[in-house]
Every structure is written in structure tokens, then in C-alpha cells.
Design a protein around this motif. Structure first.
Motif, mmCIF file in Angstrom:
data_model
loop_
_atom_site.group_PDB
_atom_site.id
_atom_site.type_symbol
_atom_site.label_atom_id
_atom_site.label_comp_id
_atom_site.label_asym_id
_atom_site.label_seq_id
_atom_site.Cartn_x
_atom_site.Cartn_y
_atom_site.Cartn_z
ATOM 1 N N LEU A 41 -5.409 0.051 8.895
ATOM 2 C CA LEU A 41 -4.898 -0.701 7.750
ATOM 3 C C LEU A 41 -5.368 -2.153 7.800
ATOM 4 O O LEU A 41 -5.728 -2.739 6.766
ATOM 5 C CB LEU A 41 -3.370 -0.641 7.721
ATOM 6 C CG LEU A 41 -2.757 0.701 7.311
ATOM 7 C CD1 LEU A 41 -1.262 0.720 7.607
ATOM 8 C CD2 LEU A 41 -3.008 0.979 5.828
ATOM 9 N N TYR B 9 0.806 -1.223 0.000
ATOM 10 C CA TYR B 9 0.000 0.000 0.000
ATOM 11 C C TYR B 9 0.841 1.275 0.000
ATOM 12 O O TYR B 9 0.301 2.372 -0.031
ATOM 13 C CB TYR B 9 -0.961 0.011 1.198
ATOM 14 C CG TYR B 9 -0.311 -0.341 2.522
ATOM 15 C CD1 TYR B 9 0.562 0.541 3.167
ATOM 16 C CD2 TYR B 9 -0.580 -1.568 3.124
ATOM 17 C CE1 TYR B 9 1.150 0.211 4.373
ATOM 18 C CE2 TYR B 9 0.001 -1.899 4.343
ATOM 19 C CZ TYR B 9 0.867 -1.009 4.963
ATOM 20 O OH TYR B 9 1.451 -1.349 6.161
ATOM 21 N N VAL C 206 5.925 2.406 4.861
ATOM 22 C CA VAL C 206 5.628 3.219 3.690
ATOM 23 C C VAL C 206 6.867 4.037 3.346
ATOM 24 O O VAL C 206 7.892 3.954 4.023
ATOM 25 C CB VAL C 206 4.384 4.119 3.896
ATOM 26 C CG1 VAL C 206 3.160 3.262 4.148
ATOM 27 C CG2 VAL C 206 4.580 5.113 5.028
ATOM 28 N N SER D 213 -1.982 9.690 -0.893
ATOM 29 C CA SER D 213 -1.193 8.559 -0.412
ATOM 30 C C SER D 213 -1.118 8.561 1.113
ATOM 31 O O SER D 213 -1.352 9.575 1.780
ATOM 32 C CB SER D 213 0.222 8.635 -0.984
ATOM 33 O OG SER D 213 0.896 9.781 -0.456
ATOM 34 N N PRO E 59 -5.949 -2.303 2.504
ATOM 35 C CA PRO E 59 -5.603 -1.849 1.147
ATOM 36 C C PRO E 59 -4.397 -2.627 0.636
ATOM 37 O O PRO E 59 -3.442 -2.861 1.371
ATOM 38 C CB PRO E 59 -5.267 -0.369 1.361
ATOM 39 C CG PRO E 59 -4.784 -0.291 2.781
ATOM 40 C CD PRO E 59 -5.607 -1.303 3.533
ATOM 41 N N ASP E 60 -4.459 -3.037 -0.613
ATOM 42 C CA ASP E 60 -3.362 -3.818 -1.183
ATOM 43 C C ASP E 60 -2.581 -3.041 -2.235
ATOM 44 O O ASP E 60 -1.745 -3.614 -2.933
ATOM 45 C CB ASP E 60 -3.890 -5.123 -1.777
ATOM 46 C CG ASP E 60 -4.952 -4.887 -2.851
ATOM 47 O OD1 ASP E 60 -5.270 -3.708 -3.137
ATOM 48 O OD2 ASP E 60 -5.468 -5.879 -3.397
ATOM 49 N N SER E 61 -2.853 -1.745 -2.335
ATOM 50 C CA SER E 61 -2.154 -0.915 -3.312
ATOM 51 C C SER E 61 -2.388 0.550 -2.972
ATOM 52 O O SER E 61 -3.256 0.885 -2.146
ATOM 53 C CB SER E 61 -2.675 -1.187 -4.727
ATOM 54 O OG SER E 61 -4.032 -0.770 -4.829
ATOM 55 N N LEU E 62 -1.631 1.437 -3.606
ATOM 56 C CA LEU E 62 -1.838 2.869 -3.424
ATOM 57 C C LEU E 62 -3.219 3.276 -3.927
ATOM 58 O O LEU E 62 -3.891 4.117 -3.312
ATOM 59 C CB LEU E 62 -0.745 3.654 -4.154
ATOM 60 C CG LEU E 62 -0.869 5.186 -4.147
ATOM 61 C CD1 LEU E 62 -1.037 5.742 -2.731
ATOM 62 C CD2 LEU E 62 0.354 5.810 -4.818
ATOM 63 N N ASP E 63 -3.671 2.674 -5.014
ATOM 64 C CA ASP E 63 -5.013 2.988 -5.526
ATOM 65 C C ASP E 63 -6.091 2.627 -4.502
ATOM 66 O O ASP E 63 -7.087 3.344 -4.348
ATOM 67 C CB ASP E 63 -5.271 2.235 -6.835
ATOM 68 C CG ASP E 63 -4.500 2.826 -8.006
ATOM 69 O OD1 ASP E 63 -4.105 4.012 -7.908
ATOM 70 O OD2 ASP E 63 -4.301 2.116 -9.005
ATOM 71 N N ALA E 64 -5.890 1.527 -3.781
ATOM 72 C CA ALA E 64 -6.846 1.134 -2.745
ATOM 73 C C ALA E 64 -6.838 2.121 -1.586
ATOM 74 O O ALA E 64 -7.883 2.389 -0.977
ATOM 75 C CB ALA E 64 -6.529 -0.273 -2.247
ATOM 76 N N VAL E 65 -5.680 2.663 -1.271
ATOM 77 C CA VAL E 65 -5.581 3.703 -0.235
ATOM 78 C C VAL E 65 -6.408 4.918 -0.633
ATOM 79 O O VAL E 65 -7.120 5.517 0.189
ATOM 80 C CB VAL E 65 -4.109 4.108 -0.005
ATOM 81 C CG1 VAL E 65 -4.018 5.376 0.850
ATOM 82 C CG2 VAL E 65 -3.337 2.977 0.639
ATOM 83 N N ARG E 66 -6.335 5.280 -1.901
ATOM 84 C CA ARG E 66 -7.064 6.460 -2.385
ATOM 85 C C ARG E 66 -8.579 6.266 -2.270
ATOM 86 O O ARG E 66 -9.314 7.218 -2.061
ATOM 87 C CB ARG E 66 -6.688 6.749 -3.839
ATOM 88 C CG ARG E 66 -5.221 7.093 -4.055
ATOM 89 C CD ARG E 66 -4.959 7.511 -5.492
ATOM 90 N NE ARG E 66 -3.539 7.660 -5.772
ATOM 91 C CZ ARG E 66 -2.809 8.703 -5.415
ATOM 92 N NH1 ARG E 66 -3.374 9.677 -4.740
ATOM 93 N NH2 ARG E 66 -1.525 8.777 -5.725
#
Length: 405
Positions: free
Chosen positions: A294, A39, A116, A212, A299-306
Motif C-alpha cells: 500500500l 482506499y 478497510v 476491492s 492508492p487513494d481510492s477503491l478505484d485506484a485499488v482496482r
């Protein structure tokens, strides 16, 4: 004792000569970031720079951003820009530079614990105040009022303007040409009107998405740093007292703990011990609560964080205590009559400079003269925002004091 051996040199011992140690290869960006969680923001997944550049050697894209910020003119100017107390009021009070370093230190500690990107969180932390005016928030408020008919002034947007356009270090482009993720983190706040003008960078302010984790961390690290060093500076200046702070739960809890642990301490050392404990509590709570968030949202990616709700946060109890401290500072420090007097003076200086340059732009350095009259106010705001406290005072004297050169 043998002489120190250089890398790759043969070593020997009583059993005979040893083989030479191989010189390690230059690590790739993927190798430098292999420890990061899925993430986190990875250099390989960056949305890139406005102007394409060859990838850096022996450092990541976000390290390059950090390095460019540290070497920028705007970063050096932060040494003489006010946090709360104007530069000439004392050498030991925080400035925008020391504040930015404290933010970076806190943010990196949190980032490391959450796996991170420390380089990205440091770059955002060091750059977040590059657009601040002289005289702190007093200068910003005054310049915003002066620019009301010309689009206003906001220091987050000004920080973005500094790194996108105003710095002049490179032959191929204006600004520092930072990565999208660094620029995104610098832009902490943005109106919907300005967000529309920024395109992809302003999209999250229109869609309700998050930046992020690194940007979220830098944001809260900023609050931790300024709340606590403003307490420290307030006590050092005599504008706050320990007796007043006894009404604030976060202070009282840690002050009493410090006294029990070190009954012999008093004065500055007791204050420092208390502030240290408060900062540690805030950081540890932030890490633990964010880990819980978390795990909950996974979340498994930065896009999922967004797409997720805000993940970097304090627990409800600590958040309430931090808000209480913030309200205390607003009432007892930022609105203290001595601070208000300096605020009033600072606003008069900024307004005086803006009015003089607007009335006769020929008073400006040639680089800030606009060919288009409609563009002139914004160039004036760039000039004033880039000033240090002492330069603004000197420029004011040059314009309004008859015996000054």
C-alpha cells in the motif's frame, strides 16, 4: 451500592446531582465508517444493489449484507456440508460453516489492521461457500461432470446464484439483493465466457483489474483457514502424522518453537499450540507485506485499488512455505486412500441423483420442475447443490433403496 442506571438517567455523587447523560443520536453510515482509509470500500460509494432499497437505519449497507447472509437458508445448511471429512465421520471435524466462521475471523483481523471495511470483508467471508455442493470438492467435481453439456458447474457462480436468485426471503425480489461489492467478492474465480454473461460484475476478469482490498483479504484468509484446519483435522483423524509434517518447513518451525516454549506439552495441546502459531505468523506477515504494498503504490481510492497490481499478499518467503504446505496436504491428505474412498462414494451419490432426476424429472420436488426442458438440468444442479451431506445420502436411499420411504 446504587442500582444500575438506565441510559439518560440522572447520576448523583457526594457533590450533588449531576446532569443527565445525553442519549447519543443514531449514527449515520458515514459516522460508522469514518475510521476507514481512503482506499477502503465505503457504503456511500457502493455501486448499489440490483433492486433499489431505502438505506438501512443504524447500520451500514455492508452490515445489512452480512446480516442477510447470516439469516439465509443456505448459510444454515453449511453446518452439514463437508469440508474434507463427511459429516457422519466425526463431530469435531470442520464443516463449511465452521470454515466460513474461521475465514471471517482471520479476514476481520487483517481488515482492522489495514483500516478497510470489516463488515464487507465479513460478509464476503461468510458467503463465499454458500454455493458449495454436499461432499466438498468431490461433490463439485461430480456435479461439474454431470453438467458438462449444460454449461458446467462452478461453486463460485453457484454462490452468486444463491444470493442473486435462489434465496426466498423477501417480497420484492429473489435472492438477498446484496451490494455490488459483496457480490464481487463472492466471485473469486470466473471463466471469460461466464464473465461476459455477468456484465459489470464480470468485467474485471476481462480487463485484468482487481477487486476491492476486502475481497482480496477474504480470498487469502480462505487459504489460511483451510490449510491450517485441514492439518488439524488430518492429525485428529489419524490420516496425517507429526512425523510426516516434520518435512514441511512452516510446520516444523512452529512445532519446534512450541516445544521449546512449552516442553511439558504433548498430544492435542501441542498440535493446537503449533497451529495457533502458524496462523499468527501468516496473518502478521500478510498485514506487514500488504502495508508495504500500500505504501509503495499509494492508492487513494477503491478505484485506484482496482487499477493497481494485487496488493494483499504474503512475503515471498512465507508464500513459498504456504505453497509447500498446500502441496503436502494434496499428496498426503486429499489423496489419502481413505479420503479417496469417501470421495468415490460421494461422486457416485451425486451422479446417481443427477442421472435419476434427468431420466425422470417427475421425481423432483415440484419447485424444481422446469417448464422449458432445456432449463431442467440447471434446476437439477440447483437442487443437488443445495443439499447437505446427510440429505443427499437420504435422498439417494429414497430413490435407490427399496425399503426406504
Amino acid at each position: 451500592m446504587t442500582e444500575k442506571q438506565s441510559p439518560g438517567q440522572h447520576k448523583s455523587n457526594e457533590h450533588g446531582p449531576a446532569r443527565a447523560e445525553p442519549i447519543p443520536d443514531v449514527p449515520t453510515q458515514a459516522m460508522l465508517e469514518a475510521h476507514l482509509a481512503p482506499y477502503a470500500a465505503h457504503s456511500a460509494g457502493s455501486r448499489g444493489r440490483k433492486h433499489a432499497e431505502p438505506p438501512p437505519s443504524a447500520r451500514t449497507e455492508f452490515q445489512r449484507d452480512r446480516d442477510r447472509i447470516v439469516h439465509s437458508t443456505a448459510f444454515r445448511r453449511l453446518e452439514y456440508k463437508t469440508q474434507v471429512f463427511v459429516n457422519h465421520e466425526g463431530d469435531l471435524f470442520r464443516t463449511r460453516l465452521t470454515h466460513s466462521l474461521e475465514v471471517a475471523q482471520i479476514a476481520r483481523s487483517v481488515a482492522r489492521n489495514l483500516r478497510v471495511n470489516e463488515d464487507l470483508v465479513e460478509a464476503i467471508s461468510l458467503a463465499h461457500d454458500l454455493g458449495h455442493t454436499p461432499f466438498g470438492h468431490a461433490g463439485q467435481d461430480a456435479l461439474n461432470e454431470c453438467m458438462r453439456e449444460h454449461g458446467g458447474f462452478e461453486h463460485n457462480l453457484q454462490s452468486l446464484a444463491v444470493v442473486d436468485e435462489l434465496e426466498e426471503h423477501y417480497g420484492g425480489f429473489n435472492g438477498l439483493n446484496l451490494c455490488f461489492e459483496t457480490r464481487e467478492g463472492i466471485l473469486k474465480h470466473c471463466s471469460r465466457e461466464n464473465a461476459r454473461k455477468l456484465g459489470e460484475l464480470g468485467e474485471r476478469f476481462l480487463t485484468g483489474k482487481r477487486p476491492s482490498l476486502e475481497a482480496q483479504i477474504a480470498n487469502i484468509a480462505d487459504e489460511i483457514a483451510y490449510n491450517n484446519h485441514d492439518v488439524d483435522d488430518g492429525l485428529r483423524s489419524g490420516l496425517l502424522t507429526i512425523e510426516q509434517l516434520a518435512s514441511v518447513e512452516l510446520w516444523k518451525t512452529h512445532y519446534d518453537e512450541a516445544r521449546r516454549a512449552h516442553p511439558q506439552l504433548d498430544g492435542r495441546r501441542l498440535v493446537n499450540e503449533t497451529v495457533r502459531r502458524i496462523i499468527n505468523t501468516l496473518i502478521v506477515d500478510l498485514i506487514e507485506t500488504t502495508r508495504h504494498n500500500l505504501a509503495k503504490h499509494a492508492p487513494d481510492s477503491l478505484d485506484a485499488v482496482r487499477e493497481a497490481p494485487p496488493l494483499v499478499a504474503h512475503s515471498d518467503a512465507i508464500a513459498a512455505q504456504a505453497v509447500e504446505l498446500k502441496r503436502f496436504l494434496l499428496k498426503n491428505l486429499y489423496r489419502h486412500y481413505r479420503v479417496m474412498r469417501m470421495t468415490n462414494k460421494a461422486q457416485r451419490v451425486v451422479k446417481g441423483l443427477f442421472d435419476a432426476f434427468t431420466e425422470d424429472p417427475r421425481l423432483l420436488p415440484p419447485a424444481y420442475l422446469a417448464e422449458d426442458e432445456a432449463a431442467q438440468p440447471r434446476l437439477i444442479s440447483h437442487y443437488i447443490a443445495g443439499m447437505t451431506d446427510r440429505y443427499a445420502l437420504k435422498e439417494y436411499q429414497r430413490l435407490f433403496v427399496i425399503n426406504d420411504n
